[in-house]
Motif scaffolding. Structure first.
Motif, PDB file in Angstrom:
ATOM      1  N   PRO A  39       1.425  29.432  13.826  1.00  0.00           N
ATOM      2  CA  PRO A  39       1.172  28.438  12.655  1.00  0.00           C
ATOM      3  C   PRO A  39       1.749  27.066  13.301  1.00  0.00           C
ATOM      4  O   PRO A  39       2.352  27.012  14.548  1.00  0.00           O
ATOM      5  CB  PRO A  39       2.502  28.783  11.808  1.00  0.00           C
ATOM      6  CG  PRO A  39       2.829  30.075  11.978  1.00  0.00           C
ATOM      7  CD  PRO A  39       2.341  30.319  13.402  1.00  0.00           C
ATOM      8  N   TYR A  40       1.211  26.156  13.125  1.00  0.00           N
ATOM      9  CA  TYR A  40       1.769  24.641  13.601  1.00  0.00           C
ATOM     10  C   TYR A  40       2.620  23.988  12.542  1.00  0.00           C
ATOM     11  O   TYR A  40       3.238  23.102  12.771  1.00  0.00           O
ATOM     12  CB  TYR A  40       0.510  23.584  13.501  1.00  0.00           C
ATOM     13  CG  TYR A  40      -0.634  23.749  14.498  1.00  0.00           C
ATOM     14  CD1 TYR A  40      -0.622  24.756  15.490  1.00  0.00           C
ATOM     15  CD2 TYR A  40      -1.975  23.371  14.032  1.00  0.00           C
ATOM     16  CE1 TYR A  40      -1.603  24.864  16.193  1.00  0.00           C
ATOM     17  CE2 TYR A  40      -3.253  23.570  14.792  1.00  0.00           C
ATOM     18  CZ  TYR A  40      -2.874  24.276  15.911  1.00  0.00           C
ATOM     19  OH  TYR A  40      -4.182  24.616  16.631  1.00  0.00           O
ATOM     20  N   THR A  41       2.360  24.265  11.129  1.00  0.00           N
ATOM     21  CA  THR A  41       3.200  23.829  10.252  1.00  0.00           C
ATOM     22  C   THR A  41       4.195  24.566   9.570  1.00  0.00           C
ATOM     23  O   THR A  41       4.389  25.673  10.069  1.00  0.00           O
ATOM     24  CB  THR A  41       2.089  23.580   8.969  1.00  0.00           C
ATOM     25  OG1 THR A  41       1.722  24.565   8.393  1.00  0.00           O
ATOM     26  CG2 THR A  41       1.079  22.386   9.296  1.00  0.00           C
ATOM     27  N   ILE A  42       5.445  23.725   9.222  1.00  0.00           N
ATOM     28  CA  ILE A  42       6.535  24.479   8.508  1.00  0.00           C
ATOM     29  C   ILE A  42       6.307  25.505   7.635  1.00  0.00           C
ATOM     30  O   ILE A  42       6.790  26.665   7.526  1.00  0.00           O
ATOM     31  CB  ILE A  42       7.417  23.494   8.000  1.00  0.00           C
ATOM     32  CG1 ILE A  42       8.031  22.572   9.407  1.00  0.00           C
ATOM     33  CG2 ILE A  42       8.785  24.082   7.372  1.00  0.00           C
ATOM     34  CD1 ILE A  42       8.930  21.491   8.954  1.00  0.00           C
ATOM     35  N   ASN A  43       5.313  25.383   6.848  1.00  0.00           N
ATOM     36  CA  ASN A  43       4.938  26.177   5.669  1.00  0.00           C
ATOM     37  C   ASN A  43       4.197  27.335   5.979  1.00  0.00           C
ATOM     38  O   ASN A  43       3.544  28.080   5.356  1.00  0.00           O
ATOM     39  CB  ASN A  43       4.289  25.370   4.472  1.00  0.00           C
ATOM     40  CG  ASN A  43       3.038  24.654   4.835  1.00  0.00           C
ATOM     41  OD1 ASN A  43       2.688  24.811   5.645  1.00  0.00           O
ATOM     42  ND2 ASN A  43       2.659  23.971   3.711  1.00  0.00           N
ATOM     43  N   ASN A  44       3.717  27.299   7.376  1.00  0.00           N
ATOM     44  CA  ASN A  44       2.800  28.479   8.023  1.00  0.00           C
ATOM     45  C   ASN A  44       1.368  28.425   7.366  1.00  0.00           C
ATOM     46  O   ASN A  44       0.734  29.443   7.230  1.00  0.00           O
ATOM     47  CB  ASN A  44       3.425  29.806   7.979  1.00  0.00           C
ATOM     48  CG  ASN A  44       4.576  29.713   8.634  1.00  0.00           C
ATOM     49  OD1 ASN A  44       4.815  29.153   9.624  1.00  0.00           O
ATOM     50  ND2 ASN A  44       5.709  30.738   8.231  1.00  0.00           N
ATOM     51  N   GLU A  45       0.881  27.419   6.821  1.00  0.00           N
ATOM     52  CA  GLU A  45      -0.361  27.496   6.261  1.00  0.00           C
ATOM     53  C   GLU A  45      -1.432  26.847   7.191  1.00  0.00           C
ATOM     54  O   GLU A  45      -2.667  27.044   6.884  1.00  0.00           O
ATOM     55  CB  GLU A  45      -0.460  26.487   4.937  1.00  0.00           C
ATOM     56  CG  GLU A  45       0.361  26.957   4.031  1.00  0.00           C
ATOM     57  CD  GLU A  45       0.386  26.092   2.766  1.00  0.00           C
ATOM     58  OE1 GLU A  45      -0.174  25.091   2.842  1.00  0.00           O
ATOM     59  OE2 GLU A  45       0.861  26.519   1.627  1.00  0.00           O
ATOM     60  N   LEU A  46      -1.266  26.213   8.302  1.00  0.00           N
ATOM     61  CA  LEU A  46      -2.202  25.900   9.234  1.00  0.00           C
ATOM     62  C   LEU A  46      -1.773  25.953  10.866  1.00  0.00           C
ATOM     63  O   LEU A  46      -0.779  26.108  11.018  1.00  0.00           O
ATOM     64  CB  LEU A  46      -2.385  24.112   9.135  1.00  0.00           C
ATOM     65  CG  LEU A  46      -3.445  23.541  10.020  1.00  0.00           C
ATOM     66  CD1 LEU A  46      -4.837  24.039   9.365  1.00  0.00           C
ATOM     67  CD2 LEU A  46      -3.284  22.316   9.709  1.00  0.00           C
ATOM     68  N   GLY A  47      -2.811  26.758  11.767  1.00  0.00           N
ATOM     69  CA  GLY A  47      -2.541  26.765  12.901  1.00  0.00           C
ATOM     70  C   GLY A  47      -3.629  27.183  13.693  1.00  0.00           C
ATOM     71  O   GLY A  47      -4.851  27.166  13.488  1.00  0.00           O
ATOM     72  N   SER A  48      -3.431  28.089  14.660  1.00  0.00           N
ATOM     73  CA  SER A  48      -4.544  28.682  15.738  1.00  0.00           C
ATOM     74  C   SER A  48      -4.731  30.350  15.164  1.00  0.00           C
ATOM     75  O   SER A  48      -3.711  30.756  14.967  1.00  0.00           O
ATOM     76  CB  SER A  48      -3.826  28.488  17.065  1.00  0.00           C
ATOM     77  OG  SER A  48      -3.859  27.122  17.294  1.00  0.00           O
ATOM     78  N   ALA A  49      -5.666  30.327  15.601  1.00  0.00           N
ATOM     79  CA  ALA A  49      -6.061  31.994  15.489  1.00  0.00           C
ATOM     80  C   ALA A  49      -6.649  32.412  16.943  1.00  0.00           C
ATOM     81  O   ALA A  49      -7.305  31.948  17.516  1.00  0.00           O
ATOM     82  CB  ALA A  49      -7.158  32.133  14.340  1.00  0.00           C
ATOM     83  N   TYR A  50      -6.035  33.704  17.079  1.00  0.00           N
ATOM     84  CA  TYR A  50      -6.566  34.585  18.281  1.00  0.00           C
ATOM     85  C   TYR A  50      -7.085  35.774  17.571  1.00  0.00           C
ATOM     86  O   TYR A  50      -6.397  36.543  17.105  1.00  0.00           O
ATOM     87  CB  TYR A  50      -5.493  34.858  19.263  1.00  0.00           C
ATOM     88  CG  TYR A  50      -4.921  33.485  19.854  1.00  0.00           C
ATOM     89  CD1 TYR A  50      -5.564  32.968  21.060  1.00  0.00           C
ATOM     90  CD2 TYR A  50      -4.082  32.566  19.096  1.00  0.00           C
ATOM     91  CE1 TYR A  50      -4.905  31.917  21.732  1.00  0.00           C
ATOM     92  CE2 TYR A  50      -3.305  31.637  19.747  1.00  0.00           C
ATOM     93  CZ  TYR A  50      -4.160  31.107  21.082  1.00  0.00           C
ATOM     94  OH  TYR A  50      -3.380  29.920  21.616  1.00  0.00           O
ATOM     95  N   ILE A  51      -8.524  36.029  18.044  1.00  0.00           N
ATOM     96  CA  ILE A  51      -9.047  37.190  17.503  1.00  0.00           C
ATOM     97  C   ILE A  51      -9.697  37.852  18.620  1.00  0.00           C
ATOM     98  O   ILE A  51     -10.764  37.018  19.348  1.00  0.00           O
ATOM     99  CB  ILE A  51      -9.905  36.872  16.469  1.00  0.00           C
ATOM    100  CG1 ILE A  51      -9.320  36.199  15.331  1.00  0.00           C
ATOM    101  CG2 ILE A  51     -10.701  37.966  15.871  1.00  0.00           C
ATOM    102  CD1 ILE A  51     -10.113  35.550  14.196  1.00  0.00           C
ATOM    103  N   TRP A  52      -9.512  39.046  18.825  1.00  0.00           N
ATOM    104  CA  TRP A  52     -10.344  39.708  20.140  1.00  0.00           C
ATOM    105  C   TRP A  52     -10.738  41.250  19.894  1.00  0.00           C
ATOM    106  O   TRP A  52     -10.158  41.635  18.808  1.00  0.00           O
ATOM    107  CB  TRP A  52      -9.429  39.720  21.409  1.00  0.00           C
ATOM    108  CG  TRP A  52      -7.902  40.391  21.102  1.00  0.00           C
ATOM    109  CD1 TRP A  52      -7.934  41.505  21.534  1.00  0.00           C
ATOM    110  CD2 TRP A  52      -6.976  39.942  20.659  1.00  0.00           C
ATOM    111  NE1 TRP A  52      -6.568  41.993  21.315  1.00  0.00           N
ATOM    112  CE2 TRP A  52      -5.976  40.953  20.934  1.00  0.00           C
ATOM    113  CE3 TRP A  52      -6.311  38.895  19.935  1.00  0.00           C
ATOM    114  CZ2 TRP A  52      -4.695  40.883  20.176  1.00  0.00           C
ATOM    115  CZ3 TRP A  52      -5.241  38.574  19.468  1.00  0.00           C
ATOM    116  CH2 TRP A  52      -4.291  39.827  19.552  1.00  0.00           C
TER     117      TRP A  52
END
Length: 96
Positions: A39-52
């Protein structure tokens, strides 16, 4: 190929508890997909995804994505990402 990986993201977002039903778009193995959201945001609603894929070590890294509820996230800054996210070859939009 990239679009197939985007579908994996969509499937995780829709049902993060059904990982064993996902098939790797590259090697076609079932149940080998893994992921984490950062997460980027304090509320954990936006961020990066790593999928492998744990078998063929291919996957995607997406920035500025919504983080679905009930998914695996890393919020502890003391965790070293390279200890939980393996090195993988990133599939890019240019790959067909």
């Amino acid at each position: 190929m990239f679009n197939k990986w985007l579908m994996i993201y969509s499937n995780i977002a829709d049902n993060p508890l059904k990982m064993e039903a996902l098939k790797c778009p590259n090697c076609k193995n079932m149940g080998t997909i893994d992921y984490y959201f950062i997460p980027y945001t304090i509320n954990n609603e936006l961020g990066s995804a790593y999928i492998w894929c744990n078998d063929c070590k291919k996957g995607i890294h997406l920035d500025r994505v919504g983080i679905p509820k009930n998914t695996k996230i890393i919020i502890d800054e003391s965790i070293k990402l390279d200890e939980v996210i393996p090195s993988f070859k990133e599939v890019t939009p240019e790959e067909k």
